[in-house]
Design an enzyme around this catalytic site. Structure first.
Site, short mmCIF file in Angstrom:
data_model
loop_
_atom_site.label_atom_id
_atom_site.label_comp_id
_atom_site.label_asym_id
_atom_site.label_seq_id
_atom_site.Cartn_x
_atom_site.Cartn_y
_atom_site.Cartn_z
N LYS A 277 35.98 50.91 40.52
CA LYS A 277 37.14 51.00 41.43
C LYS A 277 37.71 52.39 41.30
O LYS A 277 37.59 53.03 40.26
CB LYS A 277 38.21 49.97 41.05
CG LYS A 277 39.18 49.68 42.16
CD LYS A 277 38.63 48.70 43.17
CE LYS A 277 39.51 48.52 44.38
NZ LYS A 277 39.05 47.40 45.22
N ASP B 206 39.93 50.16 50.53
CA ASP B 206 40.72 49.08 49.92
C ASP B 206 42.13 49.25 50.49
O ASP B 206 42.28 49.86 51.56
CB ASP B 206 40.72 49.18 48.37
CG ASP B 206 41.31 47.94 47.70
OD1 ASP B 206 40.68 46.88 47.74
OD2 ASP B 206 42.43 48.02 47.13
P1 NDP Z 1 45.39 46.60 53.66
O1 NDP Z 1 45.92 47.89 53.22
O2 NDP Z 1 44.62 46.51 54.91
O3 NDP Z 1 46.56 45.53 53.76
C1 NDP Z 1 47.36 45.22 52.68
C2 NDP Z 1 48.44 44.26 53.14
O4 NDP Z 1 49.14 43.77 52.00
C3 NDP Z 1 49.48 44.90 54.05
O5 NDP Z 1 49.99 43.93 54.92
C4 NDP Z 1 50.55 45.35 53.06
O6 NDP Z 1 51.85 45.41 53.62
C5 NDP Z 1 50.48 44.24 52.03
N1 NDP Z 1 50.82 44.78 50.71
C6 NDP Z 1 50.15 45.69 49.98
N2 NDP Z 1 50.78 45.95 48.85
C7 NDP Z 1 51.88 45.19 48.86
C8 NDP Z 1 52.94 45.00 47.96
N3 NDP Z 1 52.99 45.69 46.80
N4 NDP Z 1 53.90 44.12 48.28
C9 NDP Z 1 53.86 43.42 49.45
N5 NDP Z 1 52.87 43.57 50.35
C10 NDP Z 1 51.90 44.43 50.05
O7 NDP Z 1 44.51 46.06 52.42
P2 NDP Z 1 43.33 45.01 52.40
O8 NDP Z 1 43.59 43.92 53.37
O9 NDP Z 1 42.04 45.73 52.48
O10 NDP Z 1 43.44 44.44 50.91
C11 NDP Z 1 44.29 43.37 50.56
C12 NDP Z 1 43.81 42.76 49.24
O11 NDP Z 1 42.47 42.29 49.37
C13 NDP Z 1 43.80 43.73 48.05
O12 NDP Z 1 44.06 43.00 46.88
C14 NDP Z 1 42.35 44.20 48.03
O13 NDP Z 1 41.95 44.70 46.78
C15 NDP Z 1 41.65 42.90 48.37
N6 NDP Z 1 40.29 43.02 48.88
C16 NDP Z 1 40.00 43.79 49.96
C17 NDP Z 1 38.72 43.86 50.46
C18 NDP Z 1 38.39 44.60 51.69
O14 NDP Z 1 37.25 44.51 52.15
N7 NDP Z 1 39.32 45.30 52.31
C19 NDP Z 1 37.60 43.17 49.75
C20 NDP Z 1 38.03 42.31 48.68
C21 NDP Z 1 39.31 42.28 48.26
P3 NDP Z 1 52.37 46.77 54.34
O15 NDP Z 1 51.53 46.91 55.55
O16 NDP Z 1 53.80 46.50 54.61
O17 NDP Z 1 52.14 47.85 53.32
O1 8G0 Z 2 37.74 44.10 45.98
C1 8G0 Z 2 36.65 44.27 46.52
O2 8G0 Z 2 35.69 43.52 46.32
C2 8G0 Z 2 36.44 45.41 47.43
C3 8G0 Z 2 37.53 45.96 48.06
C4 8G0 Z 2 37.33 47.01 48.94
C5 8G0 Z 2 36.05 47.50 49.16
C6 8G0 Z 2 34.97 46.94 48.49
C7 8G0 Z 2 33.57 47.47 48.76
O3 8G0 Z 2 32.93 47.93 47.83
O4 8G0 Z 2 33.15 47.36 49.88
C8 8G0 Z 2 35.18 45.88 47.64
#
Ligand code: NDP
Ligand code: 8G0
Length: 448
Positions: free
Chosen positions: A124, A164
């Site tokens: 990461k 992420d």
């Molecule tokens: P984004 O940046 O697209 O979205 C994050 C969302 O969560 C936004 O709505 C944001 O609100 C909110 N958020 C983030 N931090 C906080 C906080 N501290 N308090 C309240 N709300 C918060 O991120 P992703 O959707 O990509 O990721 C979300 C989660 O999923 C993370 O834990 C990530 O590690 C996990 N994940 C993501 C993957 C991916 O493919 N993208 C794969 C596997 C896991 P605001 O817009 O107001 O900031």
């Molecule tokens: O948390 C995850 O598994 C994650 C989040 C964002 C990106 C990736 C990836 O390697 O594609 C994994």
């Protein structure tokens, strides 16, 4: 050294890294029965080795804002384990990013990637840079500067980052461009690239869709269906909105999404038009609350979704967003399934509470593995310089999520014998993921 001794050691050494210790303990408490029945793990100090990253690179990022003022941020890449394949895991830009957060995420990633069955190790990275309120030019300059510092450590065959929180297609394109510029290499060094210049179809949707595919498998195991069930989603980012989309497509009634400002409730349920509106609104960094004026519903400023009645919760925002109080609300409000779209959204106390009440609980490393799985498919498409269709990727994703579900359920049956009929996905997923990595480490001897 036993698992408990290894825990004591890291608790002393990394007392200032609470998220990391939380993630390690969560794995430790569930793998004991497997560990104890494999004396070779202890002999090769597998657990003690796995809780220490292979290496952590830290660097400073200098960049200039729109006013010409020099800004200084910090960045890291945690290369946790390449036992099963090249280091693989996302890059997060958020002010809360520090070594503890990146180490917890990198540690989780090892076992998640193992669960996908694809050849990927765990890593990461990220920066404490806050993208909120930054102009496109500032984002571009920061991404270029970040990659200038990161590029010596990554390569398509050694370490393959992705997006992420705070890093999506736009940022990946800027970083990919800088990598290509510096190295003259056009390869699969990053995943989540734009479709048309190396990206895989369905990578954007994969995590949220995959989480709902996992949920479907959980429901089937209980002879239930998603149709008509009320679904609470938290977050309004990539994972949340695609989880909401797939849940809606399959007949679920998605009544909430949220962000850092509050929760949006729509008792009529989201439909595709509303989801498209939400995607566009967040892409413009505009308030979720505006929804109410367009489609109705209710806005709860500063609140999370868990005070609302539902059958299924998909927390998909960030780590520790669901504490014990929230977990109590979930149980009181009828939640029977919790599917982690985010990484470690539940605190340890929250997990204990819902499990005590026999809520079916899918930990992130199982439920959100669809994202990294499709990243793995992007890597293989890049290697053979060919693209697969949306339908091909979707079919692979469904099979991968089913395999993760079934593997975890089977391991639960074998190792979690206290409560028959309750599938302990947490224990099951940790055991399956850990075993794959541990067996590789033993085979390698004492090298990583
Ligand atoms: P984004 O940046 O697209 O979205 C994050 C969302 O969560 C936004 O709505 C944001 O609100 C909110 N958020 C983030 N931090 C906080 C906080 N501290 N308090 C309240 N709300 C918060 O991120 P992703 O959707 O990509 O990721 C979300 C989660 O999923 C993370 O834990 C990530 O590690 C996990 N994940 C993501 C993957 C991916 O493919 N993208 C794969 C596997 C896991 P605001 O817009 O107001 O900031
Ligand atoms: O948390 C995850 O598994 C994650 C989040 C964002 C990106 C990736 C990836 O390697 O594609 C994994």
């Amino acid at each position: 050294m036993s698992i408990s001794q290894a825990i004591e050691k890291i608790e002393a050494r990394y007392a200032h890294q609470p998220e990391f210790i939380q993630a390690v303990k969560e794995v430790a408490i569930t793998i004991a029965p497997l560990y104890d029945s494999h004396p070779e793990y202890d002999a090769f100090k597998v657990f003690e080795r796995l809780v220490e990253p292979d290496r952590v690179m830290g660097f400073r990022i200098n960049w200039e804002n729109d006013k010409g003022v020099v800004q200084v941020n910090r960045g890291w890449r945690v290369q946790f384990s390449n036992a099963l394949g090249p280091y693989k895991g996302g890059i997060r830009f958020h002010p809360t990013v520090n070594q503890s957060v990146l180490k917890f995420l990198g540690f989780e990633q090892i076992f998640k990637n193992a669960l996908t069955g694809l050849p990927m190790g765990g890593a990461k990275g990220g920066s404490d840079f806050d993208p909120k309120g930054k102009s496109d030019n500032e984002i571009r300059r920061f991404c270029y500067a970040f990659m200038r510092e990161l590029h010596p450590y990554i390569n398509k065959d050694t370490d393959v980052p992705a997006g992420d929180i705070g890093v999506s297609g736009r940022e990946i394109s800027y970083m990919f461009a800088m990598y290509k510029n510096l190295t003259r290499e056009y390869g699969g060094v990053l995943t989540g690239k734009g479709v048309g210049f190396g990206g895989s179809l369905m990578r954007t949707e994969a995590t949220g869709y995959g989480a709902v595919y996992f949920l479907e498998n959980m429901l089937t195991a209980q002879n239930e269906r998603i149709d008509g069930k009320r679904v609470l989603v938290s977050g309004a980012g990539n994972v949340s909105l695609h989880a909401a989309e797939k849940a809606h497509m399959l007949g679920g009634v998605v009544v909430t999404v949220s962000d850092s400002q509050g929760t949006l409730y729509d008792g009529a349920g989201l439909n595709q038009e509303k989801i498209n509106w939400l995607k566009a609104q967040k892409a413009k960094s505009q308030p979720l609350a505006d929804y109410v004026a367009v489609y109705g519903g209710e806005w709860f400023a500063g609140q999370k979704p868990w005070h609302i009645k539902g059958d299924i919760a998909i927390p998909s925002a960030t780590q520790n967003e669901v504490n014990e109080e929230d977990a109590k609300l979930m149980v009181e409000n009828g939640i029977k399934y919790v599917v982690e779209g985010a990484n470690m959204p539940l605190t340890a106390d929250a997990i204990d509470h819902i499990r005590l009440h026999r809520v079916h609980y899918a930990p992130g490393k199982a439920a959100n593995a669809g994202g990294v799985a499709v990243s793995g498919l992007e890597m293989s498409q890049n290697s053979v310089r060919q693209y697969k269709t949306f339908e091909e990727i979707d079919a692979r994703l469904k099979v991968i999520m089913k395999n993760i579900h079934d593997g975890a359920a089977e391991a639960s049956e074998k190792y979690h014998q206290t409560d028959k009929g309750y599938i302990d996905y947490m224990t099951g997923a940790n055991i399956v993921g850990f075993k794959r990595v541990a067996d590789a480490l033993v085979a390698y001897g004492i090298l990583n």
